[in-house]
Motif scaffolding. Structure first.
Motif, short mmCIF file in Angstrom:
data_model
loop_
_atom_site.label_atom_id
_atom_site.label_comp_id
_atom_site.label_asym_id
_atom_site.label_seq_id
_atom_site.Cartn_x
_atom_site.Cartn_y
_atom_site.Cartn_z
N THR A 41 -8.20 -4.66 -0.46
CA THR A 41 -7.56 -5.21 0.73
C THR A 41 -8.08 -6.60 1.04
O THR A 41 -7.30 -7.51 1.41
N THR A 65 -9.76 7.37 1.27
CA THR A 65 -8.99 6.45 0.43
C THR A 65 -9.01 5.03 0.96
O THR A 65 -9.34 4.08 0.23
N PHE A 66 -8.68 4.85 2.23
CA PHE A 66 -8.59 3.50 2.77
C PHE A 66 -9.93 2.77 2.75
O PHE A 66 -9.97 1.58 2.37
N TYR A 113 -3.26 -2.52 -5.56
CA TYR A 113 -3.53 -1.25 -4.88
C TYR A 113 -3.39 -0.08 -5.83
O TYR A 113 -4.16 0.89 -5.76
N LEU A 136 0.83 -1.20 0.00
CA LEU A 136 0.00 0.00 0.00
C LEU A 136 0.86 1.25 0.00
O LEU A 136 0.58 2.22 -0.73
N LEU A 158 -10.51 1.40 -0.59
CA LEU A 158 -9.58 0.34 -0.95
C LEU A 158 -9.91 -0.99 -0.26
O LEU A 158 -9.20 -1.98 -0.47
N PHE A 166 -6.84 10.16 3.77
CA PHE A 166 -6.48 8.76 3.54
C PHE A 166 -7.34 7.82 4.38
O PHE A 166 -7.89 6.85 3.86
N TRP A 167 -7.45 8.11 5.69
CA TRP A 167 -8.16 7.20 6.57
C TRP A 167 -9.67 7.27 6.41
O TRP A 167 -10.36 6.26 6.61
#
Length: 295
Positions: free
Chosen positions: A216, A208-209, A178, A91, A212, A204-205
């Motif tokens: 994942t 984005t995450f 990723y 990642l 994803l 991101f948290w």
């Protein structure tokens, strides 16, 4: 009546399209699984005698097998060492090469190069790195005034050495997934967050995450399977030694089937591996699906 016949033809047409895949899946997945399960209920025959049905006796022997439990513990340590680290590193690399930076294509190629190497070739490269006298790592330690390490011969560090090589091999492969997922995220989300003054880590948290998570989940399942199906580079590097310090489950199956010629016991271990993988995969899908956003 005509509509009913048209539906029937479409169903037959769909079944025929699925037939080749169903035949291949049944031949190379379901049939070997059933055959392995059946073989685990027998003891091997000797001197031409037929196998003897013993029911669950092989499983009782497996529970009392200290080597099996050591191998299982090794595999657990191996999985805990490779899966989280490989995914986190993949990642991080994907985030890095997805940004605008000079020579981005070259960096992507460098990250992905270990993936395209055959495992046997990669193991031979790392065999040179780990060699006690002429190995690269011990040469570096020597220039720093430190004594060398028997990377593959010391039971306390041998498994860690195999873990490091696996992370190097797998991280670039997971990075590709990723990177593809990052490029599918709409850029409007980043533009909106910039207008709102959202920080990079918050974006991101919070954005984005979560987007994803399907990737994942996919990578986790593949990493779990990879952590169990290790044979080839163990065969080159350590052959499960020293004293079973690097012996892992599938290599233990290989030893029992082709070195000790006890294929029914190898089938027993295989059934246990399949059951554990099925349980872990089910738990992963059940828990992570609740946190997964599918576009």
């Amino acid at each position: 009546m005509l509509i009913h016949n048209a539906d029937r033809r479409m169903q037959i047409y769909g079944a025929l399209l699925l037939l080749p895949a169903a035949v291949l899946l049944g031949t190379f997945a379901y049939l070997p699984t059933v055959s392995t399960l059946v073989n685990s209920l027998f003891l091997p025959g000797f001197r031409g005698s037929p196998p003897e049905f013993v029911g669950l006796e092989n499983y009782a022997l497996l529970i009392e097998d200290r080597t099996f439990w050591r191998v299982a513990r090794n595999n657990l340590v191996y999985a805990l060492g490779t899966i989280p680290t490989s995914i986190a590193l993949a990642l991080g690399m994907a985030l890095f090469v997805n940004a605008r930076l000079p020579g981005r294509g070259f960096v992507r190629m460098a990250y992905f190069t270990p993936t395209i190497l055959p495992m046997i070739a990669a193991a031979n490269i790392w065999m040179f790195f780990y060699a006690p006298q002429i190995g690269l790592f011990n040469k570096i330690l020597g220039t720093l005034g430190l004594s060398g390490v028997n990377w593959l011969g010391d039971p306390s560090v041998a498994l860690g050495s195999v873990i490091v090589m696996t992370i190097w091999k797998e991280a670039g492969f997971f990075m590709i997934f990723y990177l593809a997922a990052l490029q599918s995220i709409p850029p409007e989300l980043k533009e909106a967050s910039d207008l709102e003054g959202t920080g990079r880590w918050s974006f991101f948290w919070r954005v984005t995450f979560p987007l994803l998570m399907p990737t994942t989940l996919f990578v986790l399942i593949n990493a779990l399977i990879n952590a169990v199906r290790v044979v080839d580079h163990l065969f080159i590097l350590t052959k499960g030694g020293p004293n079973n310090a690097t012996n892992l489950l599938l290599y233990y199956v290989y030893e029992n089937a082709f070195s000790f010629f006890d294929r029914t016991y190898a089938a027993t271990i295989t059934v246990v591996i399949l059951l554990v993988l099925a349980v872990v995969a089910t738990v992963k899908f059940t828990i992570l699906d609740r946190r997964t956003h599918y576009q």
